[in-house]
Design a protein around this motif. Sequence first.
Motif, PDB file in Angstrom:
ATOM      1  N   MET A  55     -43.012  70.835  72.683  1.00 16.09           N
ATOM      2  CA  MET A  55     -43.937  70.659  73.806  1.00 16.09           C
ATOM      3  C   MET A  55     -43.242  70.048  75.025  1.00 16.09           C
ATOM      4  SD  MET A  55     -47.693  69.646  72.274  1.00 16.09           S
ATOM      5  CE  MET A  55     -47.155  68.254  71.296  1.00 16.09           C
ATOM      6  N   ILE A  87     -42.795  69.805  66.741  1.00 17.35           N
ATOM      7  CA  ILE A  87     -43.839  70.216  67.690  1.00 17.35           C
ATOM      8  C   ILE A  87     -43.787  69.376  68.966  1.00 17.35           C
ATOM      9  CG2 ILE A  87     -45.787  68.739  66.949  1.00 17.35           C
ATOM     10  CD1 ILE A  87     -47.496  71.318  66.961  1.00 17.35           C
ATOM     11  N   GLY A 135     -44.813  74.336  69.381  1.00 23.24           N
ATOM     12  CA  GLY A 135     -44.660  73.359  70.459  1.00 23.24           C
ATOM     13  C   GLY A 135     -44.204  74.009  71.744  1.00 23.24           C
ATOM     14  N   ALA A 138     -51.616  72.756  67.436  1.00 23.47           N
ATOM     15  CA  ALA A 138     -51.049  71.537  68.026  1.00 23.47           C
ATOM     16  C   ALA A 138     -52.048  70.387  67.994  1.00 23.47           C
ATOM     17  CB  ALA A 138     -50.618  71.814  69.469  1.00 23.47           C
TER      18      ALA A 138
END
Length: 331
Positions: free
Chosen positions: A45, A41, A291, A150
């Motif tokens: 991101m 994740i 992500g 998240a």
Amino acid sequence: MTQNTELMKLLPGIFIVIAIAVPSWFLGSFVPLIGGPVFGILLGMIIACWKRPAIYEDGITFASKKILQASIILLGFEMNLFNVFKVGSQSLYIMIFTLSAAFLSAWLVGKYLKLPGNTSILIGVGTAICGGSAIAATAPVISANDKDVAYSISTIFLFNIAAVFIFPFMGHVLGMNDMGFGMWAGTAINDTSSVVAAGYSYSHEAGNFATIVKLTRALMIVPVTLTLALIIARKKTSTGNFGIAKIFPWFILGFLAASIINTTGFIPPVVCEFLSHTGKFFIVIAMAAIGLKTHLKHIFNNGIRPILLGLFCWLAVALVSLAVQHYLQIW
């Protein structure tokens, strides 16, 4: 022809999430306290900071939804239902109280902090049951968006790391025996890797017992997600005939079926182990996709509130577990 066209639309996005998931999986193997899903994740991101072509979106969405559900089914192949009976009625009794403490804290504190309902539910479920796996199982049931997932995964991760260092120290301060500490770690630490790390750092016996308790606790995914599905179905309709079939978490039945297959030995253990490991890799894929759909600025915009909620839920579960154990005179 149509199916081939749909598949071709998914391939670019699936390719990019797998490209992120593979290094995340290996990083998680080297640093198990962080784990592949968190690496997935985070890398997702970071890469999401760069604008990408629309051709990737269908595959990324597919991975964040369908592959996520498939991962939960495959995780069932590591569950042995006999473990429920092995740990005895005492641990199940404690779990009822810790689950109640987590959900009550999530509801009350989340409301006070004015957090979105889905974020509060996911943090509560992650704290109560088994961290990232429980969040992954619950997200599709409550139609949580990627930001909710998240926030929740990031929050649970922080307290997983803290627990590895704090729990053994507090166990020695309190003079807990091996069974008592194993029960406490198994019922109050979120993620399996952190339970194993804390348990075995205390003693071999505590680690063995904590692992069994933790796996039993993971089975609570089934009743919790089914209950949430019923609650949401009732909210979405004003008539007596509510549409449970539309949001029923059918993949949870797959998880239960896989658990039964593993318990009965219908499939050789080596095959079940391979399938459960595949499920864990699928979770990394799904987290990478989530992500990619989450921007870091959105995380920062939500501030410290999810972390405060995670702290309250974590303390509530840890303290309630200790209190019930003390009442039962386990330690």
